[in-house]
Design an enzyme around this catalytic site. Structure first.
Site, PDB file in Angstrom:
ATOM      1  N   ARG A   5       0.955  -1.115   0.118  1.00 12.43           N
ATOM      2  CA  ARG A   5       0.036  -0.010  -0.099  1.00 12.43           C
ATOM      3  C   ARG A   5       1.067   1.207  -0.060  1.00 12.43           C
ATOM      4  NH1 ARG A   5      -1.881   2.080   4.420  1.00 12.43           N
ATOM      5  NH2 ARG A   5      -1.908   0.415   5.835  1.00 12.43           N
ATOM      6  N   TYR A  54     -18.617  14.275 -15.509  1.00 13.69           N
ATOM      7  CA  TYR A  54     -19.028  13.120 -15.542  1.00 13.69           C
ATOM      8  C   TYR A  54     -20.005  12.805 -14.324  1.00 13.69           C
ATOM      9  CZ  TYR A  54     -18.724   7.923 -14.557  1.00 13.69           C
ATOM     10  OH  TYR A  54     -18.857   6.861 -13.987  1.00 13.69           O
ATOM     11  N   ASP A  64      -9.580  16.605 -15.219  1.00 13.54           N
ATOM     12  CA  ASP A  64      -9.898  15.263 -15.661  1.00 13.54           C
ATOM     13  C   ASP A  64      -9.535  15.103 -17.124  1.00 13.54           C
ATOM     14  OD1 ASP A  64     -10.764  12.705 -16.154  1.00 13.54           O
ATOM     15  OD2 ASP A  64     -12.583  12.767 -14.845  1.00 13.54           O
ATOM     16  N   LYS A 124     -10.092   3.731 -18.900  1.00 13.77           N
ATOM     17  CA  LYS A 124     -10.521   4.259 -20.494  1.00 13.77           C
ATOM     18  C   LYS A 124      -9.343   4.013 -21.408  1.00 13.77           C
ATOM     19  CE  LYS A 124     -14.422   4.965 -18.508  1.00 13.77           C
ATOM     20  NZ  LYS A 124     -14.244   5.009 -17.029  1.00 13.77           N
TER      21      LYS A 124
END
Ligand code: PLP
Length: 406
Positions: free
Chosen positions: A63, A123, A196, A221
């Site tokens: 992590r 979005y 973004d 994407k």
């Protein structure tokens, strides 16, 4: 002094667990970064482990950092021309992290969201994130038309937000913002600019080079591009913002896993080839739809009638992205028969894949908004979004022609 017992003296159960593990890394360098799926890393002595903790150098726990993930982060840092990047398990986790990092005052470690200025046509889930995780916890979130620089100037002066968030090319209406123009105004107002860039991709524009502070991707994407791995990444223009991201990501724990990192990094290598092809095919599809009698309106920055055609031409080097959205003349009632008649375009709630995809924003990306919110954002019931893949463009046009009929 007692003698150490070696592998040859272990019982079966012990050999099953430890035998064959932890060989020294090979001296030769592998051409592609291997998948390091270890959750923790070993040091020859406790003193060396202590030093690794104290300096923050070296890998300790996955992590906190993982070599496969770090290779993907390094690649995106280079591509976006940033000071560092942090990868996450999804684009939404990346957006959340970017907003928190941007809301962290200089010299402090804790985010203190006070006021965020957001584009009106983000979005859908980003809008909900702003409403539910920021506005509902006391921050002021102002939505405005950030394509209009006069509106931007007024909003900056009136609200003095610490963060502005936009998409260069918005989803699904494909409106275009002037990132350089926003960055100058944000800098003057002391506002951090988060972009973004999921839809534009670094092939069309690199926001950090234009003065943006953080650039975010849903790597699910275009960066990954093959519909087989989810992830997100944020690249920072300054070391301070990168340090915010690193510190906070350790606490949020939404880290990208090494398997996905390897797939996304592999996808990144062909990004330019894919996006060039997708842009060229999208232009062909947009011109076809624009001339079709069953289509009321086409949203595509490459069409001369698009309100930001001149800005897009100047900003994106003659490419206009791989998405096209359009409104069917028959409205919401015409959507189902049209989508069901398509055979090549896959009905899917994602974009940016090598496959061509079709989605209906009112039923998918914007279904969490109520009808009034959708209407306010220009999401008509008859709106259809196409994400153009890498198939032969003539086949795509033929598929659309059959589905549209006439
Ligand atoms: N940003 C944009 C522009 C998107 O279209 C999406 C998803 O569709 C996201 C962020 C969220 O990404 P993810 O689905 O990887 O969480």
């Amino acid at each position: 002094m007692s003698e150490q017992r070696g592998a040859s003296q272990w019982r079966l159960e012990t050999s099953l667990v430890h035998a064959g593990e932890r060989a020294a890394a090979p001296q030769a360098t592998p051409s592609a970064t291997p998948i390091y799926n270890a959750t923790t890393y070993l040091y020859p002595s406790l003193e060396e482990l202590d030093t690794a903790f104290a300096t923050g150098e070296g890998y300790l726990y996955t992590r906190y950092g993982n070599p496969t993930v770090a290779a993907f982060e390094a690649a995106v840092t280079a591509v976006e021309v940033g000071r560092g990047a942090v990868a996450y398990g999804s684009g939404m986790a990346a957006l959340h992290a970017a907003l928190l990092a941007a809301c962290t005052p200089r010299g402090e470690t804790a985010p203190r969201p006070r006021c965020l200025l957001a584009a009106r046509d983000l979005y859908g889930s980003t809008t909900v994130l702003l409403d539910e995780l920021f506005a509902a916890r006391g921050a002021t979130v102002v939505f405005a038309d950030l394509c209009d620089l006069a509106v931007v100037e007024t909003a900056l002066a009136e609200h003095q937000p610490e963060v502005m968030i936009v998409e260069q090319i918005s989803n699904p209406l494909l409106r275009v913002v002037d990132v350089a123009g926003l960055a100058v105004r944000c800098r003057a107002a002391g506002t951090r600019l988060v972009v973004d860039s999921t839809i534009a991709t670094p092939v069309l524009q690199r926001p950090l080079t234009l003065g943006a502070d953080l650039v975010v991707h849903s790597a699910t994407k275009y960066l990954g591009g093959h519909g087989d791995a989810a992830g997100g990444i944020v690249a920072a223009r300054t070391g301070l913002l990168h340090a915010n991201l690193v510190r906070q990501s350790r606490l949020l724990g939404a880290s990208l896993g090494p398997f996905e990192a390897q797939q996304l990094h592999r996808g990144l290598k062909t990004l330019a080839l894919r996006v060039e092809r997708q842009c060229a095919s999208a232009a062909q599809v947009a011109h076809f739809l624009d001339a079709h009698p069953a289509v009321a309106q086409v949203n595509y920055p490459g069409l001369p009638a698009h309100p930001a055609h001149a800005l897009a031409t100047e900003s994106f080097g003659g490419r206009f992205g791989g998405l096209v959205s359009f409104v069917l003349r028959g409205g919401g009632a015409a959507v189902r028969p049209f989508v069901n008649r398509l055979t090549l375009f896959l009905p899917a709630t994602t974009l940016g894949d090598i496959y061509s995809l079709v989605s209906v924003p009112a039923l998918a990306s914007h279904r969490e908004l109520n009808p009034a919110q959708r209407a306010e954002r220009g999401i008509a019931d008859g709106l259809v979004r196409l994400s153009i893949g890498i198939e032969a463009p003539d086949d795509l046009v033929a598929d659309l022609a059959l589905a549209l009929g006439g």
